[in-house]
Design a protein around this motif. Structure first.
Motif: not given
Length: 387
Positions: A8-9, A24-25, A30-31, A182-184
Motif C-alpha cells: 500500500v502506498g 494517518h500511518l 489498520k486498513l 482511499v481517504s482518511i
C-alpha cells in the motif's frame, strides 16, 4: 516469517513528521495490516517551495521507526513543482511499485465525489474552457480550478488536501492503474499557523518552532530528536537576494513567468526577510506558495529547459527500508521496470545529478561540519536499514 507481497502506498513530505502523520500511518496499518507500506517522500525541499525543516535522511529514519517499510525519494524536479506534476511522479512511482492502494488525507473524505470531479477535469471541455477564462481574469490556478468545478457541479472543492487528492485520482485514471484511492478524514487546516489541540498542521509546527514555541505536544518522540537544528526558509534569504541581484536573466528559471522578475528585482533590496519580500511581491495571480516555489527554483538553479527535458520518472531511488521492505524489493524487482537506485553511482542520470546540486544548496546554510556531512551523504549513503 511469511511475507505478504501486497503493498500500500503513501505520498508525503513529513515537514516535519507530526501526530497527524502518525495517526494517518497507523490508520493505514489498520486498513492494510499485512501489506508492505511504501512511502514516496519529497526530499530536502517540498512542493510549496519550503525547505524541509529536517533533512531527507533523518525523515527516512523517522518514517522507518514508525512502521514504513520502503522510503522512496520523489525527485526534486517533481517534488518542487505544482500539485499536478508532484502527483504525476508520485503516482507513477507507486504504480511501478505495484501498490494495491494509496491512502491519503482528505478534508471532504468522499472518494466518489473526488472521482466524479477528477473525471470532469479530464473529459469535460467546458471545465478547461472555464479554467482558462478564470486564469485570463487574473485568478490563480487553484482558485480557477475550484470555481470551474463549482460552476459545473455545484460542488465545492477548495481545501489543499482535496485538491491534491484530485490530482492523485486524475493520474490514476490517466494511467488506467489498478491503484485504489482511499481517504482518511483530515480535520486540521493544512495552511494554518495556529497550533490546535493534539493534532495540528506541519505549517503551524514550523511557525511555532521558528518563534521558539514548544511543540512537544504535537510531535511524536522520534521527531523531537531531529529538531535540534531545524532549517527554515528564511535561512536561504541571503542566497535568494544574491541570485536576484546577480543573475542577468531570471526568466530562464522554472516558474519565473510573465515578467514577474521585474517585481522581484524591484522589491528585493528593500526587504529584510523572505516573508516581507513575498508580501511585497505577491499579487492575485502570484500567491504565497507560487512565489515560494519560484524562489526555490531560483536558489537551486532549476531552469525551464531542465524542467521541460526531465519530465518523466527515470529511476526509483530507495532511501531506506525495513527487512520486510527489502524482501518486497527482492521478490518484485523483475516486475519493476525502472532502475532501482540504492547507490548514487548505480546509474548515470541528469535527474540524479540535480539531486546533488539541490543538496548542496540545502546544505549551504549549515555549519561547515554538518554541511560537508550532508553533501557527502548524497553520494555515499546506502539505504538506511531498519530491522
Amino acid at each position: 516469517m511469511v511475507i505478504c507481497m501486497k503493498s500500500v502506498g503513501i505520498i508525503c513530505e513529513y515537514n516535519p513528521f507530526h501526530n497527524g502523520h502518525l495517526y494517518h500511518l497507523n490508520e493505514t496499518k489498520k486498513l492494510y495490516p499485512d501489506h508492505t507500506i511504501i512511502l514516496v517522500m519529497s526530499g530536502n525541499f517540498t512542493e510549496r517551495g519550503d525547505a524541509s525543516i529536517i533533512n531527507k535522511w533523518d525523515k527516512t529514519k523517522i518514517a522507518l521507526h514508525y512502521g514504513v517499510d520502503i522510503v522512496i525519494e520523489l525527485p526534486y524536479v517533481f517534488a518542487s513543482e505544482s500539485a499536478d506534476k508532484f502527483a504525476y511522479a508520485a503516482i507513477n512511482i507507486l504504480n511501478e511499485m505495484k501498490v494495491e492502494a494509496i491512502v491519503f488525507g482528505s478534508e471532504s473524505n468522499n472518494i466518489d465525489k473526488l472521482k466524479e470531479l477528477a473525471e470532469i477535469q479530464l473529459y469535460d471541455k467546458k471545465y478547461n474552457k472555464l479554467v482558462k477564462e478564470y486564469i485570463s481574469d487574473g485568478i490563480n490556478y487553484p482558485t480557477a480550478l475550484s470555481k470551474a468545478l463549482y460552476d459545473i457541479t455545484d460542488k465545492k472543492i477548495d481545501k489543499p488536501n482535496d485538491i491534491l487528492a484530485l490530482s492523485y485520482i486524475r493520474e490514476i485514471i490517466k494511467l488506467d492503474s489498478k491503484i485504489k484511492p482511499v481517504s482518511i478524514k483530515r480535520n486540521n487546516d493544512y495552511n494554518s499557523r495556529d497550533l490546535n489541540d493534539g493534532t495540528t498542521s506541519a505549517s503551524s509546527i514550523r511557525y511555532a518552532l521558528y518563534n521558539n514555541e514548544n511543540v512537544d505536544d504535537y510531535i511524536p518522540e522520534e521527531t523531537k530528536d531531529f529538531l535540534r537544528n531545524p532549517i527554515y526558509n528564511n535561512d536561504f534569504f541571503p542566497l535568494l537576494k544574491y541570485k536576484l541581484l546577480t543573475e542577468k536573466d531570471l526568466s530562464i528559471f522554472q516558474t519565473v513567468d510573465e515578467g514577474i522578475e521585474n517585481r522581484l528585482v524591484k522589491y528585493i533590496t528593500t526587504s529584510k526577510t523572505l516573508d516581507e519580500f513575498i508580501l511585497k511581491v505577491k499579487t492575485k495571480r502570484y500567491t504565497y506558495n507560487k512565489l515560494n516555489r519560484m524562489f526555490n527554483h531560483i536558489i537551486c538553479n532549476f531552469t525551464k529547459e531542465e524542467a521541460s527535458r526531465l519530465n518523466k520518472i527515470e529511476y526509483i531511488r530507495v532511501l531506506g527500508f525495513s527487512y520486510k521492505g527489502q524482501d518486497y524489493l527482492n521478490k518484485n524487482k523483475k516486475n519493476i521496470h525502472l532502475p532501482i537506485v540504492t547507490s548514487f553511482g548505480n546509474i548515470k542520470s541528469e535527474m540524479l545529478d540535480i539531486e546533488y546540486r539541490v543538496t548542496c544548496c540545502y546544505a549551504s546554510v549549515l555549519n561547515e561540519k554538518e554541511k560537508n556531512k550532508l553533501i557527502e551523504s548524497e553520494y555515499k549513503n546506502p539505504p538506511i536499514i531498519k530491522s
